[in-house]
Design a protein around this motif. Structure first.
Motif, PDB file in Angstrom:
ATOM      1  N   SER A 116       0.824  -1.217   0.000  1.00 20.05           N
ATOM      2  CA  SER A 116       0.000   0.000   0.000  1.00 20.05           C
ATOM      3  C   SER A 116       0.852   1.257   0.000  1.00 20.05           C
ATOM      4  O   SER A 116       0.336   2.355  -0.208  1.00 20.05           O
ATOM      5  CB  SER A 116      -0.951  -0.005   1.194  1.00 20.05           C
ATOM      6  N   PRO A 119       3.099   3.926  -4.871  1.00 18.41           N
ATOM      7  CA  PRO A 119       2.122   4.667  -5.673  1.00 18.41           C
ATOM      8  C   PRO A 119       1.659   3.813  -6.857  1.00 18.41           C
ATOM      9  O   PRO A 119       2.456   3.171  -7.524  1.00 18.41           O
ATOM     10  CB  PRO A 119       2.902   5.891  -6.169  1.00 18.41           C
ATOM     11  N   SER A 120       0.371   3.817  -7.075  1.00 18.45           N
ATOM     12  CA  SER A 120      -0.210   3.019  -8.149  1.00 18.45           C
ATOM     13  C   SER A 120      -1.239   3.854  -8.884  1.00 18.45           C
ATOM     14  O   SER A 120      -1.752   4.836  -8.354  1.00 18.45           O
ATOM     15  CB  SER A 120      -0.864   1.765  -7.555  1.00 18.45           C
ATOM     16  N   LYS A 123      -5.987   3.299  -6.629  1.00 21.36           N
ATOM     17  CA  LYS A 123      -5.861   3.355  -5.170  1.00 21.36           C
ATOM     18  C   LYS A 123      -6.467   2.102  -4.545  1.00 21.36           C
ATOM     19  O   LYS A 123      -7.412   1.533  -5.085  1.00 21.36           O
ATOM     20  CB  LYS A 123      -6.570   4.597  -4.635  1.00 21.36           C
ATOM     21  N   CYS A 125      -8.526   1.694  -2.170  1.00 24.63           N
ATOM     22  CA  CYS A 125      -9.976   1.773  -1.956  1.00 24.63           C
ATOM     23  C   CYS A 125     -10.736   1.483  -3.254  1.00 24.63           C
ATOM     24  O   CYS A 125     -11.800   0.866  -3.245  1.00 24.63           O
ATOM     25  CB  CYS A 125     -10.377   3.114  -1.360  1.00 24.63           C
ATOM     26  N   ASN A 126     -10.181   1.916  -4.390  1.00 17.58           N
ATOM     27  CA  ASN A 126     -10.818   1.632  -5.678  1.00 17.58           C
ATOM     28  C   ASN A 126     -10.711   0.150  -6.035  1.00 17.58           C
ATOM     29  O   ASN A 126     -11.617  -0.411  -6.638  1.00 17.58           O
ATOM     30  CB  ASN A 126     -10.211   2.486  -6.787  1.00 17.58           C
ATOM     31  N   ASP A 148      -4.745  -2.972   5.163  1.00 15.28           N
ATOM     32  CA  ASP A 148      -3.770  -2.454   4.194  1.00 15.28           C
ATOM     33  C   ASP A 148      -2.418  -2.420   4.888  1.00 15.28           C
ATOM     34  O   ASP A 148      -2.300  -1.868   5.984  1.00 15.28           O
ATOM     35  CB  ASP A 148      -4.123  -1.022   3.769  1.00 15.28           C
TER      36      ASP A 148
END
Length: 173
Positions: A116, A119-120, A123, A125-126, A148
């Motif tokens: 977590s 950076p991706s 996100k 949550c998505n 997470d």
């Protein structure tokens, strides 16, 4: 025994190493690199400062025969790499398959969204929304916790350890 599952390359081995050394902070393993687990790996983990539990990590490539290890476990830890959106769909299918297996329907689960900290484009949550995780949890017959973490940065490992302590106490009572 805790069963640690997830696709190849999601960080199970590193997570297991970090959990194993959670209380001891063994520096000798800190710089060791990891390679994908071939077969299984059983590790004794200090659940708290006084008690130990066993964790069986099963390689991601062994997904088709994971079911052979279900009868031995008391709880399941399922790892998903949230920094790899391409792998999330296959992890979701694996998760649904594992959750629906008859031998695991009363065994507690922790779903660990690893990496977590990276950076991706999507996100965490998505990703949970895409997986319809709330619906999965609601429909599941077993208790499920979601956390997470970043195994590499050792973020939120305390939540996993607390979950393991709770499961350990229920197993031994």
């Amino acid at each position: 025994m805790y069963l640690l599952l997830g696709a190849t390359g999601v960080g199970k081995t590193l997570l297991l190493r970090k959990i194993k050394n959670f209380y001891t902070k063994d520096e000798s393993e800190k710089s060791m690199s990891t390679i994908p687990t071939v077969g299984t790996n059983i590790v004794k983990v200090s659940v708290d400062k006084k008690r130990e539990g066993s964790v069986r990590e099963v390689g991601g490539a062994m997904g088709p025969i994971w079911f052979k290890y279900y009868s031995e476990c008391h709880a399941v830890m399922f790892v998903i790499d949230v920094a790899n959106p391409c792998q999330v769909s296959s992890s979701c299918i694996q998760l649904l398959t594992v959750l629906s297996h008859k031998e695991l329907q009363q065994k507690p689960f922790i779903i660990i969204f690893n990496r977590s900290d990276i950076p991706s484009q999507v996100k965490p949550c998505n990703i949970k929304q895409l997986m319809r995780l709330d619906d999965v949890i609601q429909a599941a017959k077993q208790p499920i916790k979601v956390v997470d973490v970043s195994a590499r940065q050792e973020e939120n490992l305390t939540e996993i350890m607390q979950w393991m302590i709770t499961r350990w106490e229920k197993i031994t009572c």
